[in-house]
Motif scaffolding. Structure first.
Motif, short mmCIF file in Angstrom:
data_model
loop_
_atom_site.label_atom_id
_atom_site.label_comp_id
_atom_site.label_asym_id
_atom_site.label_seq_id
_atom_site.Cartn_x
_atom_site.Cartn_y
_atom_site.Cartn_z
N MET A 139 0.81 -1.18 0.00
CA MET A 139 0.00 0.00 0.00
C MET A 139 0.86 1.25 0.00
O MET A 139 0.58 2.23 0.66
CB MET A 139 -0.95 -0.03 1.19
N ARG A 171 2.86 4.22 -2.28
CA ARG A 171 2.70 4.98 -3.51
C ARG A 171 3.73 4.52 -4.54
O ARG A 171 4.86 4.18 -4.20
CB ARG A 171 2.89 6.46 -3.22
N SER A 172 3.34 4.58 -5.79
CA SER A 172 4.25 4.17 -6.86
C SER A 172 4.94 5.36 -7.51
O SER A 172 5.81 5.19 -8.36
CB SER A 172 3.48 3.38 -7.92
N CYS A 190 2.76 6.23 1.76
CA CYS A 190 1.60 5.34 1.65
C CYS A 190 0.51 5.90 0.74
O CYS A 190 0.36 7.11 0.62
CB CYS A 190 0.97 5.11 3.03
N THR A 191 -0.25 4.99 0.18
CA THR A 191 -1.49 5.37 -0.49
C THR A 191 -2.48 5.82 0.58
O THR A 191 -2.21 5.71 1.78
CB THR A 191 -2.08 4.17 -1.25
N ASP A 192 -3.64 6.30 0.16
CA ASP A 192 -4.65 6.71 1.14
C ASP A 192 -5.03 5.54 2.05
O ASP A 192 -5.16 5.71 3.27
CB ASP A 192 -5.89 7.25 0.44
N GLU A 193 -5.20 4.36 1.46
CA GLU A 193 -5.56 3.18 2.26
C GLU A 193 -4.42 2.81 3.22
O GLU A 193 -4.65 2.51 4.38
CB GLU A 193 -5.88 2.00 1.34
#
Length: 66
Positions: free
Chosen positions: A1, A3-4, A51-54
Protein backbone atom coordinates in the motif's frame (compact mmCIF):
# COMPACT_ATOMS: atom_id res chain seq x y z
CA UNK A 1 0.00 0.00 0.00
CA UNK A 2 2.85 2.27 -0.90
CA UNK A 3 2.70 4.98 -3.51
CA UNK A 4 4.25 4.17 -6.86
CA UNK A 5 5.09 7.77 -7.75
CA UNK A 6 7.92 8.40 -5.29
CA UNK A 7 11.67 8.29 -5.71
CA UNK A 8 12.46 5.71 -3.02
CA UNK A 9 16.20 6.49 -3.06
CA UNK A 10 15.53 10.15 -2.39
CA UNK A 11 12.89 9.44 0.25
CA UNK A 12 15.26 6.99 1.96
CA UNK A 13 17.99 9.64 2.06
CA UNK A 14 15.57 12.15 3.59
CA UNK A 15 14.47 9.77 6.39
CA UNK A 16 18.08 8.82 7.17
CA UNK A 17 19.02 12.50 7.45
CA UNK A 18 16.04 13.11 9.72
CA UNK A 19 17.15 10.25 11.98
CA UNK A 20 20.68 11.69 12.04
CA UNK A 21 19.17 15.04 13.02
CA UNK A 22 17.17 13.33 15.77
CA UNK A 23 20.36 11.80 17.18
CA UNK A 24 22.13 15.17 17.23
CA UNK A 25 21.81 16.51 20.80
CA UNK A 26 22.45 20.06 19.54
CA UNK A 27 19.26 19.88 17.45
CA UNK A 28 17.11 17.89 19.90
CA UNK A 29 18.58 18.16 23.40
CA UNK A 30 17.33 15.10 25.33
CA UNK A 31 16.61 17.17 28.42
CA UNK A 32 14.25 19.33 26.37
CA UNK A 33 12.63 16.82 23.99
CA UNK A 34 11.17 13.38 24.48
CA UNK A 35 13.19 11.33 21.98
CA UNK A 36 10.46 8.71 21.63
CA UNK A 37 7.96 11.41 20.71
CA UNK A 38 10.33 13.05 18.23
CA UNK A 39 11.13 9.71 16.56
CA UNK A 40 7.46 8.78 16.42
CA UNK A 41 6.62 12.12 14.80
CA UNK A 42 9.34 11.80 12.18
CA UNK A 43 8.46 8.20 11.40
CA UNK A 44 4.71 8.81 11.29
CA UNK A 45 5.08 11.63 8.74
CA UNK A 46 7.47 9.49 6.70
CA UNK A 47 5.05 6.57 6.61
CA UNK A 48 2.11 8.82 5.72
CA UNK A 49 4.13 10.31 2.88
CA UNK A 50 4.98 7.02 1.21
CA UNK A 51 1.60 5.34 1.65
CA UNK A 52 -1.49 5.37 -0.49
CA UNK A 53 -4.65 6.71 1.14
CA UNK A 54 -5.56 3.18 2.26
CA UNK A 55 -2.06 2.58 3.60
CA UNK A 56 -2.15 5.89 5.49
CA UNK A 57 -5.46 4.89 7.08
CA UNK A 58 -4.00 1.57 8.25
CA UNK A 59 -0.85 3.30 9.52
CA UNK A 60 -2.93 5.88 11.43
CA UNK A 61 -4.91 3.09 13.08
CA UNK A 62 -1.69 1.37 14.07
CA UNK A 63 -0.08 4.51 15.50
CA UNK A 64 -3.25 5.35 17.40
CA UNK A 65 -2.78 2.14 19.39
CA UNK A 66 0.78 3.01 20.41
Amino acid sequence: MFRSDINIQLVTKVILEQVNMLLNPNVFPPDRYNMVEVFRSIFLYYIRGICTDEGARIAAEHFARL
